[in-house]
Scaffold this motif. Structure first.
Motif, short mmCIF file in Angstrom:
data_model
loop_
_atom_site.label_atom_id
_atom_site.label_comp_id
_atom_site.label_asym_id
_atom_site.label_seq_id
_atom_site.Cartn_x
_atom_site.Cartn_y
_atom_site.Cartn_z
N ALA A 167 -7.54 0.00 49.46
CA ALA A 167 -8.05 -0.99 48.50
C ALA A 167 -9.16 -1.84 49.13
CB ALA A 167 -6.92 -1.88 48.01
N ALA A 168 -8.99 -2.22 50.39
CA ALA A 168 -9.95 -3.17 51.00
C ALA A 168 -11.39 -2.64 50.97
CB ALA A 168 -9.51 -3.51 52.42
N PRO A 169 -11.64 -1.39 51.44
CA PRO A 169 -13.04 -0.93 51.36
C PRO A 169 -13.54 -0.77 49.93
CG PRO A 169 -11.59 0.79 52.30
CD PRO A 169 -10.79 -0.46 52.19
N LEU A 170 -12.63 -0.51 49.00
CA LEU A 170 -13.08 -0.41 47.60
C LEU A 170 -13.52 -1.78 47.10
CD1 LEU A 170 -10.38 1.98 46.07
CD2 LEU A 170 -12.79 2.49 46.48
N CYS A 171 -12.78 -2.82 47.49
CA CYS A 171 -13.18 -4.18 47.10
C CYS A 171 -14.54 -4.52 47.71
CB CYS A 171 -12.12 -5.19 47.55
SG CYS A 171 -10.57 -4.99 46.67
N ARG B 227 -1.80 -7.43 35.80
CA ARG B 227 -0.64 -7.34 36.70
C ARG B 227 -1.08 -7.30 38.16
NH1 ARG B 227 1.30 -2.46 35.24
NH2 ARG B 227 2.07 -3.40 33.32
N HIS B 228 -2.18 -6.59 38.45
CA HIS B 228 -2.60 -6.41 39.84
C HIS B 228 -3.71 -7.37 40.27
CE1 HIS B 228 0.04 -3.00 39.93
NE2 HIS B 228 -0.59 -2.44 38.93
N GLY B 229 -4.04 -8.31 39.40
CA GLY B 229 -5.03 -9.33 39.78
C GLY B 229 -6.42 -8.76 40.01
N ILE B 230 -6.76 -7.69 39.30
CA ILE B 230 -8.03 -7.02 39.58
C ILE B 230 -9.23 -7.86 39.13
CG2 ILE B 230 -9.43 -5.00 38.88
CD1 ILE B 230 -6.82 -3.37 39.28
N ARG B 231 -9.08 -8.61 38.06
CA ARG B 231 -10.19 -9.44 37.59
C ARG B 231 -10.65 -10.41 38.69
NH1 ARG B 231 -10.66 -9.27 32.22
NH2 ARG B 231 -8.41 -9.07 31.98
N GLN B 232 -9.68 -10.88 39.48
CA GLN B 232 -10.00 -11.86 40.53
C GLN B 232 -10.75 -11.22 41.70
OE1 GLN B 232 -7.14 -11.90 38.80
NE2 GLN B 232 -7.54 -13.84 37.79
N LEU B 233 -10.77 -9.89 41.75
CA LEU B 233 -11.45 -9.20 42.86
C LEU B 233 -12.91 -8.91 42.55
CD1 LEU B 233 -8.67 -6.53 43.62
CD2 LEU B 233 -9.09 -8.65 44.85
N LEU B 234 -13.31 -9.15 41.31
CA LEU B 234 -14.65 -8.72 40.90
C LEU B 234 -15.72 -9.72 41.29
CD1 LEU B 234 -13.78 -7.47 37.29
CD2 LEU B 234 -13.98 -6.12 39.39
N PRO B 235 -16.91 -9.23 41.65
CA PRO B 235 -18.03 -10.14 41.87
C PRO B 235 -18.35 -10.90 40.58
CG PRO B 235 -18.64 -7.86 42.39
CD PRO B 235 -17.28 -7.82 41.82
N GLU B 236 -19.04 -12.02 40.72
CA GLU B 236 -19.27 -12.89 39.56
C GLU B 236 -20.02 -12.20 38.42
OE1 GLU B 236 -21.23 -16.76 39.96
OE2 GLU B 236 -19.43 -17.32 41.09
N ASN B 237 -20.92 -11.30 38.79
CA ASN B 237 -21.74 -10.67 37.75
C ASN B 237 -21.10 -9.39 37.18
OD1 ASN B 237 -22.14 -9.30 40.18
ND2 ASN B 237 -24.17 -8.56 39.56
N LEU C 33 -5.32 1.37 42.61
CA LEU C 33 -6.42 2.11 43.26
C LEU C 33 -7.19 2.95 42.25
CD1 LEU C 33 -4.92 3.25 46.70
CD2 LEU C 33 -6.41 1.31 46.18
N ASP C 34 -6.47 3.49 41.25
CA ASP C 34 -7.17 4.23 40.18
C ASP C 34 -8.24 3.35 39.56
OD1 ASP C 34 -5.76 6.69 40.05
OD2 ASP C 34 -4.11 5.76 38.96
N ILE C 35 -7.84 2.12 39.25
CA ILE C 35 -8.76 1.22 38.54
C ILE C 35 -9.92 0.81 39.46
CG2 ILE C 35 -8.96 -1.02 37.37
CD1 ILE C 35 -6.04 -0.60 36.44
N LEU C 36 -9.60 0.52 40.72
CA LEU C 36 -10.68 0.15 41.66
C LEU C 36 -11.67 1.30 41.84
CD1 LEU C 36 -8.72 -1.86 44.40
CD2 LEU C 36 -10.24 -2.76 42.63
N PHE C 37 -11.15 2.51 41.99
CA PHE C 37 -12.04 3.68 42.10
C PHE C 37 -12.91 3.79 40.84
CE2 PHE C 37 -9.42 5.66 45.57
CZ PHE C 37 -10.47 5.96 46.41
#
Ligand code: SF4
Length: 369
Positions: free
Chosen positions: A13-17, A49-59, A228-232
């Motif tokens: 996950a980390a390199p995907l972020c 559930r996985h807090g993915i919105r919080q991982l996204l860049p502002e734009n 990870l599916d969603i991050l990919f």
């Protein structure tokens, strides 16, 4: 356990972020942004559930789309189901539908008033009900997208083979691609790419999205529901946008095959034909629904009991129609978490386990706090 962990491994996950950040920065450097619609309600839930919105860049923003079958079902459909229940028909339905408001109430309230409304865990339970009570008419509330249409319509197949005469369907089947086209045709909705629905894609196949990539220049990426599916999936979309490409990518090959599911589609085609359908929020869309073919009309509850399904009335103050289109976030609704909660929902988006308001109530509200 290993299987599940492999889709939630922080080391992957980390390199995907990081990649999301660098791709976001590359877009930002030329004044760009990415408004990505996650079409499916299950993706909306997983994002929360996985807090993915919080991982996204502002734009980079995620916009929830019209992918919750309960939410897009118009209030007039609930009114028709209530009218049938009041006539002494047994209504068989999945549990969520019990709490969806019609123009003047819910099926749950109707049941409290003595009507026969039974919760089913599979369409086949409706067949069991019909066999157990041959003296009663049983109507199954047949809503859903491509994912559920084949199993539901197989009830007609069963009824024919088993000569069940007291079972019918109140259909409000919906097709996802016409809804995506309606989103793109609406100049007030700004969507740059689609995170395509996973289970629907397993039926219709990836090629169905090609016109959106080719004609509208919108990247379309199919991804599963694990974090990870969603991050990919999001990385793949940003890669396309940064490189100026727009194509269909299937990152959920373990479930979604090139041809989709031809057996399910053949079953649907045998019993159903395309029809204009009314969507909450999106209105009447041509060829966006399926209804029983004329030769199976005796299984069509709307015709059999002469209960036309009208538009109905939305709950006052509810913004579900706007939320479904991705025009508003649940947080913009003044009723959110005030008058409207999962235990006392005002609109369907707060009822359904795939509803955007329900997802925000469950996850995003807590994270913001
Ligand atoms: S918070 Fe409730 S009232 Fe507001 S849009 Fe969502 S479901 Fe409708």
């Amino acid at each position: 356990m290993k299987y599940v962990d492999s889709f939630r491994d922080p080391a992957i996950a980390a390199p995907l972020c990081d990649r999301l950040k660098t791709r976001g920065a590359a877009l930002a450097a030329r004044g760009g942004r990415a408004r990505i619609m996650e079409v499916c309600g299950s993706h909306t839930m997983a994002v929360g559930r996985h807090g993915i919105r919080q991982l996204l860049p502002e734009n980079v923003t995620l916009i929830s789309g019209p992918g919750c079958p309960v939410c897009v079902t118009a209030p007039g459909y609930i009114d028709a189901a209530i009218a049938l229940a009041r006539r002494g028909v047994t209504i068989a339905t999945f549990g969520d539908m019990l709490h969806v408001p019609g123009s003047e109430g819910t099926l749950g309230e109707c049941r409290s008033g003595g009507a026969s409304v039974e919760v089913c865990y599979s369409p086949r339970s409706a067949r069991d009900l019909a066999l157990a009570r041959p003296d009663r008419e049983v109507v199954f509330l047949a809503i859903g997208f491509e994912t559920t249409i084949a199993p539901v319509v197989s009830l007609v197949d069963l009824a024919l083979r088993e000569h069940i005469g007291n079972l019918s369907l109140l259909t409000a089947f919906k097709l996802v691609p016409p809804a995506l086209r309606a989103v793109l045709d609406d100049p007030e909705i700004q969507v740059d790419a689609f995170l395509c629905p996973a289970h629907v894609s397993a039926i219709i196949g990836p090629r169905t999205y090609e016109p959106f990539a080719r004609d509208f220049r919108k990247p379309c990426v199919i991804a599963g529901f694990e974090p990870l599916d969603i991050l990919f999936g999001l990385c793949a979309i940003l890669d396309q946008m940064v490189e100026g490409r727009a194509s269909v990518e299937n990152l959920y090959e373990r479930v979604v095959h090139e041809d989709g599911n031809p057996i399910a589609r053949a079953l649907m085609d045998r019993y159903l034909r395309p029809v204009a359908a009314r969507w909450r929020g999106l209105g009447q869309l041509p060829d966006s629904g399926l209804m029983l073919r004329d030769e199976f009309v005796r299984y069509d509850a709307e015709k059999r009991f002469d209960v036309p399904v009208g538009p109905g009335r939305e709950s006052p103050g509810c913004l579900c129609g706007e939320v479904i289109k991705g025009k508003r976030s649940p947080l913009e609704c003044p009723l959110f978490a005030q008058r409207c909660t999962p235990t006392d929902p005002v609109g369907p988006c707060m009822v359904s386990s795939e509803g955007t308001c329900s997802a925000y109530y469950k996850y995003e509200r807590r994270m913001r706090a």
